[in-house]
Design an enzyme around this catalytic site. Structure first.
Site, PDB file in Angstrom:
ATOM      1  N   ASP A 154     -21.485 -28.181 -13.339  1.00  0.00           N
ATOM      2  CA  ASP A 154     -20.791 -29.191 -12.544  1.00  0.00           C
ATOM      3  C   ASP A 154     -20.018 -30.117 -13.484  1.00  0.00           C
ATOM      4  OD1 ASP A 154     -20.014 -31.346 -10.955  1.00  0.00           O
ATOM      5  OD2 ASP A 154     -21.748 -31.153  -9.654  1.00  0.00           O
TER       6      ASP A 154
ATOM      7  N   THR B 297     -13.344 -32.165 -10.130  1.00  0.00           N
ATOM      8  CA  THR B 297     -13.451 -32.826 -11.435  1.00  0.00           C
ATOM      9  C   THR B 297     -12.975 -31.913 -12.562  1.00  0.00           C
ATOM     10  OG1 THR B 297     -15.396 -33.962 -10.583  1.00  0.00           O
ATOM     11  CG2 THR B 297     -14.999 -34.110 -12.933  1.00  0.00           C
ATOM     12  N   THR B 298     -13.505 -30.695 -12.612  1.00  0.00           N
ATOM     13  CA  THR B 298     -13.122 -29.760 -13.672  1.00  0.00           C
ATOM     14  C   THR B 298     -11.643 -29.419 -13.586  1.00  0.00           C
ATOM     15  OG1 THR B 298     -15.351 -28.824 -13.610  1.00  0.00           O
ATOM     16  CG2 THR B 298     -13.641 -27.531 -14.705  1.00  0.00           C
TER      17      THR B 298
ATOM     18  N   ASP C 279     -22.144 -31.559  -3.329  1.00  0.00           N
ATOM     19  CA  ASP C 279     -20.740 -31.158  -3.276  1.00  0.00           C
ATOM     20  C   ASP C 279     -20.439 -30.374  -2.007  1.00  0.00           C
ATOM     21  OD1 ASP C 279     -20.342 -32.392  -5.656  1.00  0.00           O
ATOM     22  OD2 ASP C 279     -20.139 -30.585  -6.866  1.00  0.00           O
TER      23      ASP C 279
END
Length: 528
Positions: free
Chosen positions: A57, A90-91, A391
């Site tokens: 994550d 995010t990534t 998530d």
């Protein structure tokens, strides 16, 4: 100038500052690159105390890593803000910011001014944001579509077996707490975890799971058709707030004083018992008391004699959930109790795992609160499942709030690349077109990295997706075969709000970093 004020200050100017900025962004991108997508790898984080965390994550990684570089720290904070707002991306935010700066570096090496590149980035961002609403898929947002959205989110955080198992549970949990005309409150979904031999025993409890049980050996361990009294009333002996003493001359006087001290507490208990007798007499109904405050042993003994299951020290966050799940009203006084304040549950039972007790409240009539019970063989698995479920819940909520989904699997990025290079590029004049082209190429980082993490050649995959995009089809990458696939037929969806936020965030951060021409790092105090 900064060194005149502080001789110890470190100053990086123009070319050096840009080089440091771009290198830091590329370095952070390389760290998270291998985590993207369902086929992404895991990272092991080891703290200074030796604690180990294994995760893929991006939000967890950026929070846990101790980033010293100011540029990388700024990108990390902006990317975690993306997760705070949307719950995902995010990534991808880190990868897109890094790729924008990498593409800009090529233009800078040829003498193009950063301001010109930023103008091109701004034009591309505005064009993509204006074009994005047209890419909403004509998919009915029903349970099947929401399960697909949830599965796509969960697959990027955990294994396929666990993701497929949790997808329907997460979707049903959100649909359970949904109220017509009111915003979704995901706090009404309790995530409870317990260590178990298998990770396949996870389930959705349309009710509540409390992480404690009864405290009296004679109380029933399981009851059916139970009235639920939720209260915040002290049912234990309380010491005086002022220092006081009692004087007596014989044993009878002492016993009378002890009895007088118990009168107030015992009266409260008897009022609850009287309510139980009034509503349960002559029926098969049972009675459960769940109290936020304490219940002392004599009170527990009185409840046990009447067959009442009493739980004490319930967590504050569960009190509101109990009322929503079971109905009824949480009371702060036992005076004038009526049946209207009671909730109802079809089954309340206690389960013991190892040394931990759990109380299940199930079979409620109209649950507006529920519990996701996650089981796993060890703490590492449970932590990964918790992060994935959070998530997944946000992904389902976003799809319901947006009322739409967009294509996943890199299809949207390839379509945006085609839109910028074939249509928008004709409208942009001058050198800013170079910045727009750099932006369009940077968008392809998502399908490229998905292909690399799946073991396929990135260039072959990009060429196939670009050829498919020329036909006007919304085709994404099949991570199993490396071939273009119809995302609607395969159920590969992304959240609209995540992509919209991503485009704006990455462009703004990359533009700001490109315009940094001097880095001033504070040094030692001159007077020391």
């Amino acid at each position: 100038m900064a060194q005149l004020l502080n001789r110890g200050a470190e100053v990086s100017r123009r070319g050096q500052a840009l080089h440091h900025t771009i290198s830091a962004a590329k370095g952070l991108q390389d760290v998270l690159r291998s985590n993207l997508g369902p086929k992404g790898t895991l990272k092991m984080l080891v703290s200074g105390a030796g604690d180990i965390k294994i995760t893929k994550d991006g939000n967890v990684l950026l929070h846990e890593m101790q980033i010293q570089n100011p540029t990388a720290s700024m990108i990390a904070r902006a990317s975690t803000a993306q997760d705070d707002i949307c719950g995902d991306g995010t990534t991808t935010a880190v990868l897109l910011i890094g790729e924008l700066l990498k593409q800009a570096e090529r233009q800078l090496s040829e003498g193009l001014h950063p301001r010109v590149i930023v103008d091109g980035f701004d034009a591309a961002r505005d064009a993509v944001l204006a074009w994005l609403p047209s890419q909403k898929l004509s998919v009915r947002i029903d349970r099947e579509a929401l399960v697909a959205v949830s599965r796509c989110s969960l697959l990027t955080k955990t294994t396929p077996d666990i993701a497929n198992q949790l997808a329907e549970m997460v979707t049903d949990a959100v649909l359970t707490i949904q109220k017509e005309g009111q915003p979704l409150d995901l706090h009404m979904v309790e995530i409870q975890s317990m260590e178990h031999l298998s990770d396949r025993e996870s389930r959705l409890v349309k009710g509540l799971v409390l992480d404690h049980g009864g405290r009296h050996p004679d109380m029933p361990k399981s009851v059916k058709n139970a009235f639920i009294l939720t209260c915040n009333v002290s049912l234990e002996y309380e010491k005086s707030e002022v220092q006081s003493g009692f004087f007596y001359s014989n044993a009878e006087e002492r016993e009378a004083m002890v009895d007088a001290e118990r009168v107030v507490t015992d009266d409260r208990v008897r009022k609850i018992i009287a309510l139980k007798k009034a509503v349960c007499a002559g029926t098969d109904k049972t009675f459960v008391v769940i109290n936020q405050k304490g219940i002392d042993p004599p009170s527990l003994d009185l409840f046990a004699r009447e067959g009442i299951l009493a739980l004490r020290r319930a967590k504050r966050r569960n009190m509101e959930r109990l009322s929503l799940a079971c109905g009824g009203v949480a009371v702060s006084s036992v005076d004038d109790l009526t049946e209207d304040v009671l909730g109802f549950a079809g089954s309340v039972y206690e389960q013991v795992l190892a040394e931990e007790k759990y109380t299940f409240v199930e079979g409620v009539r109209n649950p507006f609160s529920c519990t996701l019970l996650l089981t796993g063989p060890n703490r590492h698995t449970l932590v990964q499942m918790k992060d994935a479920v959070r998530d997944g819940l946000r992904a389902v909520k976003n799809a319901i709030d947006d009322g739409c989904v967009v294509a996943g699997g890199g299809a949207l990025e390839v379509a945006a690349w085609r839109h910028l290079t074939t249509e928008v590029a004709k409208q942009v004049k001058g050198k800013a077109k170079l910045g727009l082209q750099a932006y369009a190429e940077a968008l392809l980082v998502v399908p490229k990295v998905l292909a690399q993490n799946s073991g396929f050649d990135a260039q072959d995959v990009i060429v196939k997706l670009q050829e498919a995009a020329d036909t006007g089809s919304a085709l994404g990458l099949d991570l199993g075969t490396g071939e273009p696939v119809d995302v609607v037929a395969a159920g590969i969806y992304d959240n609209y709000i995540v992509k919209k936020q991503l485009v704006g965030l990455a462009s703004v951060i990359a533009s700001q970093l490109l315009l940094v021409d001097e880095i001033l790092r504070a040094g030692r105090d001159v007077n020391k």
